[in-house]
Design an enzyme around this catalytic site. Structure first.
Site, PDB file in Angstrom:
ATOM      1  N   GLY B  11       0.835  -1.199   0.000  1.00 16.09           N
ATOM      2  CA  GLY B  11       0.000   0.000   0.000  1.00 16.09           C
ATOM      3  C   GLY B  11       0.867   1.245   0.000  1.00 16.09           C
ATOM      4  O   GLY B  11       1.858   1.325   0.733  1.00 16.09           O
ATOM      5  N   GLY B  13      -0.445   4.614   0.207  1.00 12.98           N
ATOM      6  CA  GLY B  13      -1.101   5.833   0.685  1.00 12.98           C
ATOM      7  C   GLY B  13      -0.235   6.453   1.766  1.00 12.98           C
ATOM      8  O   GLY B  13       0.943   6.122   1.911  1.00 12.98           O
ATOM      9  N   GLY B  14      -0.832   7.327   2.542  1.00 12.27           N
ATOM     10  CA  GLY B  14      -0.059   8.045   3.554  1.00 12.27           C
ATOM     11  C   GLY B  14       0.672   7.128   4.527  1.00 12.27           C
ATOM     12  O   GLY B  14       1.846   7.346   4.850  1.00 12.27           O
ATOM     13  N   GLY B  16       1.601   3.873   4.212  1.00  8.03           N
ATOM     14  CA  GLY B  16       2.664   3.092   3.576  1.00  8.03           C
ATOM     15  C   GLY B  16       3.875   3.947   3.248  1.00  8.03           C
ATOM     16  O   GLY B  16       5.028   3.544   3.474  1.00  8.03           O
ATOM     17  N   PHE B 115     -13.712  21.488  13.261  1.00  8.90           N
ATOM     18  CA  PHE B 115     -14.141  20.221  12.668  1.00  8.90           C
ATOM     19  C   PHE B 115     -14.998  19.478  13.671  1.00  8.90           C
ATOM     20  O   PHE B 115     -14.907  19.722  14.879  1.00  8.90           O
ATOM     21  CB  PHE B 115     -12.908  19.374  12.315  1.00  8.90           C
ATOM     22  CG  PHE B 115     -12.853  18.976  10.872  1.00  8.90           C
ATOM     23  CD1 PHE B 115     -12.432  19.865   9.908  1.00  8.90           C
ATOM     24  CD2 PHE B 115     -13.233  17.700  10.475  1.00  8.90           C
ATOM     25  CE1 PHE B 115     -12.382  19.498   8.572  1.00  8.90           C
ATOM     26  CE2 PHE B 115     -13.186  17.321   9.143  1.00  8.90           C
ATOM     27  CZ  PHE B 115     -12.768  18.209   8.188  1.00  8.90           C
ATOM     28  N   ASP B 216      -8.432  -5.480   0.714  1.00 10.15           N
ATOM     29  CA  ASP B 216      -7.504  -6.556   0.335  1.00 10.15           C
ATOM     30  C   ASP B 216      -6.554  -6.935   1.480  1.00 10.15           C
ATOM     31  O   ASP B 216      -6.317  -8.102   1.741  1.00 10.15           O
ATOM     32  CB  ASP B 216      -6.685  -6.143  -0.890  1.00 10.15           C
ATOM     33  CG  ASP B 216      -7.566  -5.606  -2.000  1.00 10.15           C
ATOM     34  OD1 ASP B 216      -8.632  -6.195  -2.231  1.00 10.15           O
ATOM     35  OD2 ASP B 216      -7.198  -4.591  -2.611  1.00 10.15           O
ATOM     36  N   GLN B 235     -18.042   3.713   9.860  1.00 15.40           N
ATOM     37  CA  GLN B 235     -18.524   5.088   9.886  1.00 15.40           C
ATOM     38  C   GLN B 235     -19.239   5.496   8.605  1.00 15.40           C
ATOM     39  O   GLN B 235     -18.720   5.275   7.501  1.00 15.40           O
ATOM     40  CB  GLN B 235     -17.351   6.043  10.096  1.00 15.40           C
ATOM     41  CG  GLN B 235     -17.753   7.508  10.093  1.00 15.40           C
ATOM     42  CD  GLN B 235     -16.635   8.398  10.581  1.00 15.40           C
ATOM     43  OE1 GLN B 235     -15.766   8.814   9.829  1.00 15.40           O
ATOM     44  NE2 GLN B 235     -16.616   8.668  11.872  1.00 15.40           N
ATOM     45  N   HIS B 237     -20.304   8.869   6.821  1.00 11.62           N
ATOM     46  CA  HIS B 237     -20.062  10.307   6.848  1.00 11.62           C
ATOM     47  C   HIS B 237     -21.365  11.011   6.481  1.00 11.62           C
ATOM     48  O   HIS B 237     -22.028  10.623   5.520  1.00 11.62           O
ATOM     49  CB  HIS B 237     -18.957  10.638   5.843  1.00 11.62           C
ATOM     50  CG  HIS B 237     -18.453  12.049   5.938  1.00 11.62           C
ATOM     51  ND1 HIS B 237     -19.228  13.134   5.617  1.00 11.62           N
ATOM     52  CD2 HIS B 237     -17.257  12.538   6.322  1.00 11.62           C
ATOM     53  CE1 HIS B 237     -18.518  14.244   5.800  1.00 11.62           C
ATOM     54  NE2 HIS B 237     -17.316  13.903   6.229  1.00 11.62           N
ATOM     55  N   LEU B 247     -17.752  12.513  -1.343  1.00 10.53           N
ATOM     56  CA  LEU B 247     -17.641  13.217  -0.070  1.00 10.53           C
ATOM     57  C   LEU B 247     -17.664  14.729  -0.231  1.00 10.53           C
ATOM     58  O   LEU B 247     -16.961  15.279  -1.082  1.00 10.53           O
ATOM     59  CB  LEU B 247     -16.323  12.802   0.585  1.00 10.53           C
ATOM     60  CG  LEU B 247     -16.089  13.316   1.998  1.00 10.53           C
ATOM     61  CD1 LEU B 247     -17.042  12.629   2.954  1.00 10.53           C
ATOM     62  CD2 LEU B 247     -14.659  13.043   2.408  1.00 10.53           C
ATOM     63  N   GLU B 250     -16.501  17.687   5.891  1.00  8.05           N
ATOM     64  CA  GLU B 250     -16.983  18.315   7.115  1.00  8.05           C
ATOM     65  C   GLU B 250     -16.450  19.742   7.236  1.00  8.05           C
ATOM     66  O   GLU B 250     -17.001  20.557   7.986  1.00  8.05           O
ATOM     67  CB  GLU B 250     -16.436  17.482   8.273  1.00  8.05           C
ATOM     68  CG  GLU B 250     -17.204  17.524   9.540  1.00  8.05           C
ATOM     69  CD  GLU B 250     -16.770  16.349  10.413  1.00  8.05           C
ATOM     70  OE1 GLU B 250     -17.062  15.200  10.037  1.00  8.05           O
ATOM     71  OE2 GLU B 250     -16.121  16.583  11.431  1.00  8.05           O
ATOM     72  N   ARG B 281     -19.658  12.356  13.630  1.00  8.72           N
ATOM     73  CA  ARG B 281     -20.317  11.834  12.440  1.00  8.72           C
ATOM     74  C   ARG B 281     -21.369  10.784  12.735  1.00  8.72           C
ATOM     75  O   ARG B 281     -22.399  10.727  12.053  1.00  8.72           O
ATOM     76  CB  ARG B 281     -19.249  11.258  11.507  1.00  8.72           C
ATOM     77  CG  ARG B 281     -18.366  12.345  10.947  1.00  8.72           C
ATOM     78  CD  ARG B 281     -17.195  11.790  10.180  1.00  8.72           C
ATOM     79  NE  ARG B 281     -16.398  12.882   9.626  1.00  8.72           N
ATOM     80  CZ  ARG B 281     -15.221  12.699   9.028  1.00  8.72           C
ATOM     81  NH1 ARG B 281     -14.707  11.493   8.916  1.00  8.72           N
ATOM     82  NH2 ARG B 281     -14.562  13.724   8.547  1.00  8.72           N
ATOM     83  N   HIS B 347     -17.974   5.430   4.801  1.00  7.31           N
ATOM     84  CA  HIS B 347     -16.765   6.236   4.709  1.00  7.31           C
ATOM     85  C   HIS B 347     -15.517   5.577   5.286  1.00  7.31           C
ATOM     86  O   HIS B 347     -14.446   5.644   4.698  1.00  7.31           O
ATOM     87  CB  HIS B 347     -17.029   7.565   5.435  1.00  7.31           C
ATOM     88  CG  HIS B 347     -15.960   8.582   5.293  1.00  7.31           C
ATOM     89  ND1 HIS B 347     -15.479   8.981   4.063  1.00  7.31           N
ATOM     90  CD2 HIS B 347     -15.260   9.293   6.206  1.00  7.31           C
ATOM     91  CE1 HIS B 347     -14.530   9.895   4.237  1.00  7.31           C
ATOM     92  NE2 HIS B 347     -14.366  10.086   5.531  1.00  7.31           N
ATOM     93  N   ARG B 389     -14.741   7.404  14.519  1.00  9.65           N
ATOM     94  CA  ARG B 389     -13.575   8.260  14.316  1.00  9.65           C
ATOM     95  C   ARG B 389     -13.988   9.720  14.189  1.00  9.65           C
ATOM     96  O   ARG B 389     -14.988  10.034  13.542  1.00  9.65           O
ATOM     97  CB  ARG B 389     -12.833   7.822  13.053  1.00  9.65           C
ATOM     98  CG  ARG B 389     -11.688   8.728  12.679  1.00  9.65           C
ATOM     99  CD  ARG B 389     -10.890   8.204  11.524  1.00  9.65           C
ATOM    100  NE  ARG B 389     -11.557   8.262  10.248  1.00  9.65           N
ATOM    101  CZ  ARG B 389     -11.779   9.382   9.541  1.00  9.65           C
ATOM    102  NH1 ARG B 389     -11.420  10.552  10.033  1.00  9.65           N
ATOM    103  NH2 ARG B 389     -12.368   9.330   8.369  1.00  9.65           N
ATOM    104  N   SER B 394      -8.098  10.449  10.768  1.00 11.12           N
ATOM    105  CA  SER B 394      -7.554   9.384   9.915  1.00 11.12           C
ATOM    106  C   SER B 394      -6.208   9.810   9.353  1.00 11.12           C
ATOM    107  O   SER B 394      -5.282   8.999   9.251  1.00 11.12           O
ATOM    108  CB  SER B 394      -8.516   9.046   8.782  1.00 11.12           C
ATOM    109  OG  SER B 394      -8.722  10.177   7.968  1.00 11.12           O
TER     110      SER B 394
END
Lengths: 232, 574
Positions: B11, B13-14, B16, B115, B216, B235, B237, B247, B250, B281, B347, B389, B394
C-alpha cells in the site's frame, strides 16, 4: 437515455490492430462516462480494460480521449456528451490494452524534475512562516493530479517525445515559486534545456485539457520568465 | 519468481509512504501498490489534519485526546490516543518542513479550522484544530510523502496486487502479489511486512470510497489466521452527494454550512444542542436517518440539504474550492445559491488488523505479536478511533502510526533473519488466480456485488437490529455460494482487471461476514454501531474490543479489554 459508446479496443495479446467496439446502453443523463464504461465492463464485455479508482476527479487514473478531448472519465457526465460517444486512449503514450496506456515515461519525467522541497537552511522547531500572498503564488500548480491529460494533448510533445511536457513543468513550477524552496538554481538548470521548458510553443491545449483547471500555459510562461530573469 | 527484501510495504497511501520513509536508507525496502502511489485514497481526504498547534486559539493535545476518546464512545485505547494526539503536532511540523503547502494565517502560520467533535476545554465549544491546505489536504499529504520517497529513492512496485501473506513457524515470511501488467505471480520474501492497504467501503452501495477500496489487506491476513478487530464499527459520513456518495468535507460545516430538512429546519439543534452541525459523524448520520424516516427528507425522499448559500463566494472559492466544483460538476447546481442534496455515505472502517502501539500485528487478547508483521492506517486498528472516528484523525493516524510501524520495523530487520519461505509459497495465490481464470461458472461478479452493496446498505449500515443482521448473514451465505460459480470472461494475463475485480469481491464478502457477525453478537449501541433492539451503551458487558477469527466453522470471537488511562467512560452528549 440511450447512448452508443464507440470504444477503441486493442489487446496486443490477441489483436493485430486496434478496432472499434460499439455498445448501446441505457443510462441516466447524470451518469459519469466512467459509470457507462463500468456498465459495459460489468454487463457486456468483461475484457474491456481501463484504469479507475476514486471516481470523482482526484486520483487521476481515468484520463482518456472522450469525443476527441482529453478528459477524466469520472468527471464528465453523459448529458454533456451526446448520443454517440467516442472513447479512445490518451494520445502520445503506448497503448497497453484498450484505454490503458503506458504512463511510465510520463511519470519518470515528473520524478526527474526534483519534485520535492529543497532547503539548506536549518529547520525551525515549528513551521516555516509563509505569508498568504506567497502561498498564493503557487496555489494553482499544487492541484496537479498527474493524470497526463495536458502532456498527452500537447502538439510539441507529439512532435518530440523527449520534451518533458507540461505536467512535469507544472510540478517544477510548484516548487520554483514556493518561497520556502532554496533549489532555484538547480531547478532552472533542469528546465532551461532544449527538451525542457523551451519546447513549449504556447499552444494552450494543456489549459483546455486540464481537469483541475490549472492555467498550465501561464505557469510555463512564469517559468520561462524566471529563467530569463534568473530569479523567481 | 522470488524477490528478497528486508521489508515490504503493501500500500502506498499516507501510511505506507510514511513507513517507507523510516526504512529508506536503513534497510532494503520495497513498496507494493495496486495503484500508482499518487492514485491512493489518502489523496481524496479534504478538510484537514487535526493537531493541537494552537495557531488560531488556545489548544492542547490533552483536549484533542479527550475529544478522540469521547468521539470514539470510550472504546478508544487511551494509551494509543495519547500517542496520536501528542505526535500529531510534530508530524504536522514535519510535513510542513517537507514542503506541504498548508493554507496560512495572516501571520504566516499553518491555518486551522473547526471540525466535528473537536473542542476546547474538554467539550465546551468548537476549537480550530484542523490544519488544512484548502480542501485538498489529503492530496497534498499524499503528494508530499510521495515526493519525499522520490527524494529518498524508495523502490516501488506499482500496480502489484497483494494476494497472500506468507507465515512460517508463526513468523511473517513475506507476501505474494500479482503483477497486473504481466499477470505474473511474485513471491516477496521479507523479514518484515507492513500492511497499509486501506479500507473496504466498497461493500456498501453509497460510499465515498474509491473503487479500489476492497479490504484486500484485511482479507489477506484474515485468511491466514490473523483476527480483525472491531469490524462492526463502520462510519457513515453525513455529507455524501446524494446517490453518488462523493464526499463533501466536514470542513464545509467547519466553515459554517448547515444541515436542513424539508422544512428548512436546522434539525441538529434538536440532536446536539451545543455542537449543532459539528457533532461527531455517528450522531449526525443517525440524526439524518431519523429525519428521513420521520418524513422530513427533501420532497419525502431519502436525502437532506447541506446549505452553504450564506458562506459567500470568497469562502467557497478559497477554502472549499474542490467541493464547490464537485457540486457543480456532478449535480449541476451552484452551492452559492442552492442547497446541496446529501445523504450519509459509507466512509471509514474503525476496525481492522489489530496492532500494538508500534504497529505490530497482534494475534490475541494477550497482545501476542506475529513477529515481522505490521499494519498501519485504515487497514489497522490500534485502536485510536474506537467506535467512531473524529474527522481529521484518519490523516493523523496514517502518519503517526505509519511512522511508528516503519521505525519499529527498521529496528526489527536489523536484529532478525528471514523466516524460511514455506514450500511452494505461491501455491495458494496461484490456485486462486487459476481457479478464477479457468472458471466455467455463469454468475457475473457485478450481480453478486450489487446484491452485497444494496443489502449491506439496507441491513447493516446506520441502523441495525437482530432481524436485519440475521437476514444479512443468510444473504452472505447465499452470495458466497453464488461466488463459487463466478465467471471471468477475460482469460488473458495482461492487466486482467476483470479477474482482479473477482479477487476484490471475494475479499469484500469475507469482510462483510466479519462485520455482520460482529454486529449481531454485540448487543449494545456504541458509536457508529447502533442496534435498535439494544439502543443504549452497555459498559458492563461490552466495554471491550472484538477480535474476529474466520475459519472452517465461520467467524468466531474473542474479546480484548479497552485500555483506559486518563478518562473514565461517561455518558456521551454534545
Amino acid at each position: 437515455m440511450q447512448v452508443t459508446l464507440k470504444i477503441q479496443r486493442y489487446n496486443p495479446e490477441k489483436d493485430k490492430a486496434p478496432w472499434w467496439g460499439e455498445y448501446k446502453i441505457e443510462a441516466e443523463p447524470t451518469d459519469r462516462l466512467l459509470d457507462a464504461l463500468n456498465y459495459v465492463k460489468w454487463h457486456l464485455d468483461g475484457t474491456l480494460t481501463y484504469r479507475r479508482s476514486c471516481a470523482h476527479g482526484i486520483c487521476g487514473s481515468d484520463a482518456m480521449q472522450i469525443n476527441g478531448a482529453n478528459r477524466l472519465a469520472c468527471k464528465v457526465l453523459l448529458r454533456n456528451l451526446g448520443q454517440v460517444i467516442t472513447v479512445e486512449p490518451l494520445r502520445g503514450y503506448k497503448v497497453i490494452k484498450d484505454l490503458l496506456v503506458d504512463m511510465d515515461a510520463f511519470l519518470a519525467r515528473y520524478r526527474s524534475m526534483k519534485p520535492f522541497l529543497i532547503t539548506h537552511s536549518p529547520q525551525p522547531e515549528k513551521e516555516r512562516l509563509q505569508s498568504p500572498e506567497d502561498r498564493e503564488r503557487f496555489d494553482d500548480t499544487t492541484k496537479c493530479i498527474l493524470c497526463g491529460c495536458c502532456t498527452s494533448g500537447c502538439p510539441s510533445f507529439w512532435a518530440n517525445g523527449e520534451y518533458v511536457g507540461p505536467a512535469a513543468i507544472v510540478n517544477a513550477h510548484r516548487f520554483l515559486f514556493d518561497s520556502r524552496d532554496e533549489g532555484t538554481v538547480e531547478r532552472i538548470e533542469l528546465l532551461n534545456t532544449v527538451d525542457g521548458v523551451w519546447r513549449c510553443r504556447t499552444i494552450f491545449n494543456c489549459v483546455e485539457a486540464c481537469p483541475r483547471e490549472i492555467n498550465v500555459t501561464r505557469a510555463i510562461g512564469e517559468v520561462k520568465k524566471a529563467i530569463l530573469m534568473q530569479k523567481v | 519468481m522470488v524477490q528478497r527484501y528486508d521489508a515490504v510495504i503493501v500500500g502506498a497511501g499516507g501510511a505506507g509512504l510514511m513507513a517507507a520513509l523510516q526504512l529508506a536508507g536503513h534497510a532494503n525496502v520495497a513498496v507494493l501498490s495496486k495503484l500508482y502511489p499518487t492514485r491512493s485514497h489518502t489523496g481524496t481526504a479534504q478538510g484537514g489534519i487535526g493537531a493541537a498547534l494552537g495557531n488560531e486559539g488556545e489548544d492542547h493535545w490533552e483536549w484533542h485526546m479527550f475529544d478522540t476518546i469521547k468521539g470514539g464512545d470510550y472504546l478508544v485505547d487511551q494509551d494509543a490516543a495519547e500517542i496520536l494526539c501528542r505526535e500529531a503536532v510534530e508530524t504536522v511540523y514535519d510535513l510542513e518542513h517537507w514542503g506541504l503547502p498548508f493554507s496560512r494565517t495572516p501571520e504566516g502560520k499553518i491555518a486551522q479550522r473547526p471540525f466535528g467533535g473537536h473542542t476546547k476545554e474538554y467539550g465546551k465549544s468548537p476549537v480550530r484544530r484542523a490544519c488544512y491546505a484548502a480542501d485538498r489536504t489529503g492530496h497534498m499529504i499524499l503528494q508530499t510523502c510521495y515526493q519525499q520517497c522520490i527524494k529518498n529513492q524508495v523502490h516501488f512496485y506499482d500496480e502489484y496486487h497483494v494476494l497472500d501473506l506468507l507465515v512460517s513457524d508463526g513468523r511473517c515470511a513475506g507476501v505474494v502479489a500479482i503483477c497486473l501488467a504481466t499477470g505474473e505471480i511474485h513471491t516477496f520474501h521479507a523479514k518484515a511486512v507492513i500492511f497499509a492497504a486501506g479500507g473496504c467501503g466498497r461493500m456498501f452501495r453509497v460510499t465515498s470510497n474509491a473503487h479500489s477500496l476492497t479490504g484486500d489487506g484485511m482479507a489477506v491476513v484474515l485468511r491466514n489466521g490473523v483476527p480483525i478487530e472491531d469490524m462492526e464499527f463502520f462510519q457513515f459520513h453525513p455529507t455524501g452527494i446524494y446517490k453518488m456518495g462523493i464526499l463533501l468535507s466536514e470542513a464545509a460545516r467547519g466553515e459554517g454550512a448547515i444541515l436542513r430538512n424539508k422544512d428548512g429546519e436546522r434539525f441538529m439543534e434538536r440532536y446536539a444542542p451545543s455542537l449543532l452541525d459539528l457533532a461527531p459523524r455517528d450522531l449526525t448520520s443517525r440524526a439524518m436517518y431519523r429525519e428521513i424516516r420521520e418524513g422530513r427528507g427533501i420532497g419525502g425522499k431519502n436525502y437532506l440539504h447541506l446549505d452553504m448559500t450564506h458562506l459567500g463566494a470568497e469562502v467557497l472559492d478559497k477554502k472549499l474550492p474542490d467541493i464547490t466544483e464537485f457540486v457543480r460538476t456532478y449535480l449541476g447546481i451552484d452551492p452559492r445559491t442552492e442547497p446541496v442534496p446529501i445523504q450519509p455515505t459509507a466512509h471509514y472502517a474503525m476496525g481492522g488488523i489489530p496492532t500494538d502501539l508500534d504497529g505490530r500485528v497482534i494475534m490475541d487478547e494477550r497482545n501476542t505479536p506475529m513477529p515481522g508483521l505490521y499494519a498501519a492506517g485504515e487497514v489497522a486498528c490500534v485502536s485510536v478511533h474506537g467506535a467512531n472516528r473524529l474527522g481529521t484523525n484518519s490523516l493523523v493516524d496514517i502518519l503517526v502510526f505509519g511512522r511508528r510501524s516503519g521505525r519499529h520495523a527498521a529496528r526489527f530487520v536489523q536484529e532478525s533473519d528471514w523466516a524460511p519461505l514455506p514450500p511452494n509459497p505461491d501455491e495458494w495465490a496461484s490456485g486462486q488466480i487459476n481457479r478464477l481464470r479457468n472458471s466455467i461458472g455463469q454468475e457475473r461478479a457485478v450481480d453478486i456485488r450489487d446484491v452485497l452493496q444494496d443489502e449491506m446498505m439496507e441491513k447493516a449500515s446506520v441502523f441495525r437490529d437482530a432481524a436485519s443482521l440475521t437476514a444479512m448473514s443468510e444473504k452472505l451465505k447465499e452470495l458466497r455460494q453464488r461466488f463459487a460459480n463466478v465467471k471471468v470472461e477475460d482469460k488473458g494475463t495482461r492487466y486482467n482487471t476483470e479477474l482482479l475485480e473477482a479477487v476484490e469481491l471475494e475479499n469484500l464478502l469475507d469482510l462483510a461476514e466479519v462485520l455482520v457477525e460482529g454486529a449481531l453478537v454485540r448487543q449494545e449501541s456504541r458509536g457508529a454501531h447502533f442496534r435498535e433492539d439494544f439502543p443504549t451503551r452497555d459498559d458492563a458487558n461490552w466495554l471491550k474490543h472484538t477480535l474476529a477469527y474466520r475459519g472452517e466453522k465461520g467467524v468466531t470471537f474473542r474479546y480484548k479489554p479497552v485500555t483506559i488511562t486518563k478518562f473514565q467512560p461517561q455518558e456521551r452528549k454534545y
